[in-house]
Design a protein around this motif. Structure first.
Motif, PDB file in Angstrom:
ATOM      1  N   TYR A 104       0.815  -1.364   0.067  1.00  0.00           N
ATOM      2  CA  TYR A 104      -0.036   0.003   0.065  1.00  0.00           C
ATOM      3  C   TYR A 104       0.725   1.321  -0.014  1.00  0.00           C
ATOM      4  O   TYR A 104       0.535   2.561  -0.746  1.00  0.00           O
ATOM      5  CB  TYR A 104      -0.875   0.042   1.191  1.00  0.00           C
ATOM      6  N   ALA A 105       1.981   1.329   0.750  1.00  0.00           N
ATOM      7  CA  ALA A 105       2.984   2.312   0.729  1.00  0.00           C
ATOM      8  C   ALA A 105       3.467   2.724  -0.540  1.00  0.00           C
ATOM      9  O   ALA A 105       3.486   3.830  -0.866  1.00  0.00           O
ATOM     10  CB  ALA A 105       3.999   2.104   1.714  1.00  0.00           C
ATOM     11  N   ARG A 106       3.846   1.790  -1.449  1.00  0.00           N
ATOM     12  CA  ARG A 106       4.190   1.630  -2.692  1.00  0.00           C
ATOM     13  C   ARG A 106       3.126   2.476  -3.674  1.00  0.00           C
ATOM     14  O   ARG A 106       3.529   3.364  -4.285  1.00  0.00           O
ATOM     15  CB  ARG A 106       4.781   0.686  -3.262  1.00  0.00           C
ATOM     16  N   LEU A 107       1.812   2.063  -3.498  1.00  0.00           N
ATOM     17  CA  LEU A 107       0.919   2.706  -4.068  1.00  0.00           C
ATOM     18  C   LEU A 107       0.646   4.111  -3.702  1.00  0.00           C
ATOM     19  O   LEU A 107       0.430   5.074  -4.677  1.00  0.00           O
ATOM     20  CB  LEU A 107      -0.386   1.898  -4.134  1.00  0.00           C
ATOM     21  N   ARG A 108       0.806   4.324  -2.617  1.00  0.00           N
ATOM     22  CA  ARG A 108       0.659   5.763  -2.046  1.00  0.00           C
ATOM     23  C   ARG A 108       1.962   6.873  -2.741  1.00  0.00           C
ATOM     24  O   ARG A 108       1.669   7.774  -2.912  1.00  0.00           O
ATOM     25  CB  ARG A 108       0.589   5.946  -0.653  1.00  0.00           C
ATOM     26  N   GLU A 109       2.813   6.080  -2.573  1.00  0.00           N
ATOM     27  CA  GLU A 109       4.234   6.999  -3.382  1.00  0.00           C
ATOM     28  C   GLU A 109       4.173   7.199  -4.628  1.00  0.00           C
ATOM     29  O   GLU A 109       4.286   8.186  -5.200  1.00  0.00           O
ATOM     30  CB  GLU A 109       5.482   6.000  -2.777  1.00  0.00           C
ATOM     31  N   LEU A 110       3.449   6.147  -5.389  1.00  0.00           N
ATOM     32  CA  LEU A 110       3.246   6.348  -6.715  1.00  0.00           C
ATOM     33  C   LEU A 110       2.377   7.532  -7.053  1.00  0.00           C
ATOM     34  O   LEU A 110       2.357   8.395  -7.808  1.00  0.00           O
ATOM     35  CB  LEU A 110       2.824   5.013  -7.158  1.00  0.00           C
ATOM     36  N   ALA A 111       1.141   7.653  -6.243  1.00  0.00           N
ATOM     37  CA  ALA A 111       0.120   8.554  -6.467  1.00  0.00           C
ATOM     38  C   ALA A 111       0.579   9.712  -5.984  1.00  0.00           C
ATOM     39  O   ALA A 111       0.306  10.696  -6.660  1.00  0.00           O
ATOM     40  CB  ALA A 111      -0.863   8.289  -5.277  1.00  0.00           C
ATOM     41  N   ARG A 112       1.518   9.883  -5.058  1.00  0.00           N
ATOM     42  CA  ARG A 112       2.255  11.218  -4.704  1.00  0.00           C
ATOM     43  C   ARG A 112       3.170  11.684  -6.070  1.00  0.00           C
ATOM     44  O   ARG A 112       2.978  12.942  -6.211  1.00  0.00           O
ATOM     45  CB  ARG A 112       3.006  11.158  -3.421  1.00  0.00           C
ATOM     46  N   GLN A 113       3.759  10.874  -6.638  1.00  0.00           N
ATOM     47  CA  GLN A 113       4.714  11.336  -7.776  1.00  0.00           C
ATOM     48  C   GLN A 113       4.010  11.691  -8.830  1.00  0.00           C
ATOM     49  O   GLN A 113       4.154  12.611  -9.616  1.00  0.00           O
ATOM     50  CB  GLN A 113       5.412  10.083  -8.314  1.00  0.00           C
ATOM     51  N   HIS A 114       2.547  10.948  -9.262  1.00  0.00           N
ATOM     52  CA  HIS A 114       1.919  11.121 -10.259  1.00  0.00           C
ATOM     53  C   HIS A 114       0.598  11.835 -10.118  1.00  0.00           C
ATOM     54  O   HIS A 114      -0.344  11.935 -10.834  1.00  0.00           O
ATOM     55  CB  HIS A 114       1.766   9.951 -11.063  1.00  0.00           C
ATOM     56  N   ARG A 115       0.331  12.199  -8.814  1.00  0.00           N
ATOM     57  CA  ARG A 115      -0.773  13.176  -8.347  1.00  0.00           C
ATOM     58  C   ARG A 115      -2.096  12.500  -8.550  1.00  0.00           C
ATOM     59  O   ARG A 115      -2.956  13.343  -9.451  1.00  0.00           O
ATOM     60  CB  ARG A 115      -0.587  14.687  -9.117  1.00  0.00           C
ATOM     61  N   PHE A 116      -2.250  11.279  -8.268  1.00  0.00           N
ATOM     62  CA  PHE A 116      -3.520  10.910  -8.387  1.00  0.00           C
ATOM     63  C   PHE A 116      -3.842  10.471  -6.831  1.00  0.00           C
ATOM     64  O   PHE A 116      -3.093  10.372  -6.033  1.00  0.00           O
ATOM     65  CB  PHE A 116      -3.945   9.517  -9.202  1.00  0.00           C
ATOM     66  N   ALA A 117      -5.189  10.162  -6.504  1.00  0.00           N
ATOM     67  CA  ALA A 117      -5.660   9.717  -5.101  1.00  0.00           C
ATOM     68  C   ALA A 117      -5.760   8.484  -4.782  1.00  0.00           C
ATOM     69  O   ALA A 117      -5.893   7.675  -5.847  1.00  0.00           O
ATOM     70  CB  ALA A 117      -7.030  10.400  -4.764  1.00  0.00           C
ATOM     71  N   VAL A 118      -5.522   8.118  -3.691  1.00  0.00           N
ATOM     72  CA  VAL A 118      -5.553   6.629  -3.309  1.00  0.00           C
ATOM     73  C   VAL A 118      -6.847   6.468  -2.305  1.00  0.00           C
ATOM     74  O   VAL A 118      -6.847   7.135  -1.298  1.00  0.00           O
ATOM     75  CB  VAL A 118      -4.465   6.286  -2.830  1.00  0.00           C
ATOM     76  N   MET A 119      -7.568   5.280  -2.599  1.00  0.00           N
ATOM     77  CA  MET A 119      -8.788   5.239  -1.486  1.00  0.00           C
ATOM     78  C   MET A 119      -8.423   3.778  -1.061  1.00  0.00           C
ATOM     79  O   MET A 119      -8.304   2.673  -2.090  1.00  0.00           O
ATOM     80  CB  MET A 119      -9.885   5.447  -2.277  1.00  0.00           C
ATOM     81  N   ALA A 120      -8.255   3.362   0.247  1.00  0.00           N
ATOM     82  CA  ALA A 120      -8.315   1.690   0.829  1.00  0.00           C
ATOM     83  C   ALA A 120      -9.557   1.402   1.270  1.00  0.00           C
ATOM     84  O   ALA A 120     -10.222   2.096   1.943  1.00  0.00           O
ATOM     85  CB  ALA A 120      -7.399   1.753   1.836  1.00  0.00           C
ATOM     86  N   LEU A 121     -10.270   0.120   0.478  1.00  0.00           N
ATOM     87  CA  LEU A 121     -11.528  -0.424   0.856  1.00  0.00           C
ATOM     88  C   LEU A 121     -11.122  -1.600   1.567  1.00  0.00           C
ATOM     89  O   LEU A 121     -10.412  -2.581   0.895  1.00  0.00           O
ATOM     90  CB  LEU A 121     -12.596  -0.546  -0.218  1.00  0.00           C
ATOM     91  N   ARG A 122     -11.099  -1.686   2.907  1.00  0.00           N
ATOM     92  CA  ARG A 122     -11.014  -3.010   3.636  1.00  0.00           C
ATOM     93  C   ARG A 122     -12.245  -3.916   3.686  1.00  0.00           C
ATOM     94  O   ARG A 122     -13.290  -3.472   4.507  1.00  0.00           O
ATOM     95  CB  ARG A 122     -10.497  -2.726   5.068  1.00  0.00           C
ATOM     96  N   LEU A 123     -12.156  -5.042   3.286  1.00  0.00           N
ATOM     97  CA  LEU A 123     -13.245  -6.184   3.149  1.00  0.00           C
ATOM     98  C   LEU A 123     -12.917  -6.805   4.432  1.00  0.00           C
ATOM     99  O   LEU A 123     -12.056  -7.812   4.292  1.00  0.00           O
ATOM    100  CB  LEU A 123     -13.443  -6.725   1.956  1.00  0.00           C
ATOM    101  N   ASP A 124     -13.959  -6.645   5.524  1.00  0.00           N
ATOM    102  CA  ASP A 124     -13.382  -7.347   6.729  1.00  0.00           C
ATOM    103  C   ASP A 124     -14.268  -8.578   6.773  1.00  0.00           C
ATOM    104  O   ASP A 124     -15.464  -8.552   6.753  1.00  0.00           O
ATOM    105  CB  ASP A 124     -13.825  -6.498   7.887  1.00  0.00           C
ATOM    106  N   CYS A 125     -13.348  -9.514   6.787  1.00  0.00           N
ATOM    107  CA  CYS A 125     -14.110 -11.160   6.661  1.00  0.00           C
ATOM    108  C   CYS A 125     -13.111 -11.939   7.650  1.00  0.00           C
ATOM    109  O   CYS A 125     -11.987 -12.134   7.534  1.00  0.00           O
ATOM    110  CB  CYS A 125     -13.791 -11.617   5.190  1.00  0.00           C
ATOM    111  N   ALA A 126     -13.766 -12.820   8.537  1.00  0.00           N
ATOM    112  CA  ALA A 126     -13.394 -13.711   9.432  1.00  0.00           C
ATOM    113  C   ALA A 126     -12.656 -14.730   8.597  1.00  0.00           C
ATOM    114  O   ALA A 126     -13.093 -15.173   7.606  1.00  0.00           O
ATOM    115  CB  ALA A 126     -14.609 -14.251  10.191  1.00  0.00           C
TER     116      ALA A 126
END
Length: 196
Positions: A104-126
């Motif tokens: 996820y950190a690598r995705l966030r860094e790429l977003a910072r470099q290329h100016r797009f937003a990131v959203m995490a959706l956590r599908l909580d499943c036992a």
């Protein structure tokens, strides 16, 4: 050369001029419903689906499902998300658990470099529910990844790190239609610039 038909609907650009593209990272165990949610985001919001399983299969037709092949495929995923963002299009990342914060950190860094937003959706499943779903999928041959097994759920659960603090949590034990509806609404709000 003839045009090859595309099975995905055409991506929809945000109506606002100059809107920032969004990359949605689906976080959850195998069997939590990530692929189902990804298909809903494509169908309802026109996001481009970028699937690591499919990238890996294209890169390695005789795939050994090794860690190094997964890492190489993730680089392909990041490149596809980057290109989508440069085209002004939003993406949903499928075929990954994002169990390691570094992914996820690598995705966030790429977003910072290329100016797009990131959203995490956590599908909580036992884990017990995820194991059951993976076993049912295997019986129906409903999932293309050869390395999916109930045992894989336990292995991923054991290494799952704390999800990002800003992740939108969705109860994946709900019926699939409810999970998809909640995910689509959260992403729709984010695309409109509102907090999810």
């Amino acid at each position: 050369m003839d045009d090859v038909p595309d099975n995905n609907p055409p991506p929809l650009r945000d109506a606002r001029a100059g809107a920032t593209p969004l990359a949605v990272a689906l976080i959850g165990l195998p069997g939590s419903g990530k692929s189902t949610v990804a298909r809903a985001l494509v169908a309802e919001l026109g996001l481009r689906r970028v699937c690591r399983d499919e990238v890996r299969a294209a890169m390695f037709p005789q795939c050994d499902y090794s860690f190094i092949e997964k890492r190489a495929a993730y680089r392909g995923v990041l490149l596809a998300v980057e290109i989508n963002s440069l085209l002004g299009l939003s993406s949903v990342i499928d075929g990954m658990t994002f169990s390691r914060r570094e992914d996820y950190a690598r995705l966030r860094e790429l977003a910072r470099q290329h100016r797009f937003a990131v959203m995490a959706l956590r599908l909580d499943c036992a884990p017990a529910l995820a194991r059951r779903r993976v076993a049912e999928d295997a019986l129906r041959r409903a999932h293309p990844a050869r390395d999916r097994s109930p045992e894989l759920v336990d292995a991923v659960a054991a290494r799952f790190e704390e999800p990002p603090a800003d992740a939108v949590l969705i109860d994946a034990a709900l019926p699939a239609a409810d999970v998809c509806r909640r995910a689509v609404e959260a992403v729709r709000l984010r695309l409109r610039g509102a907090p999810a």
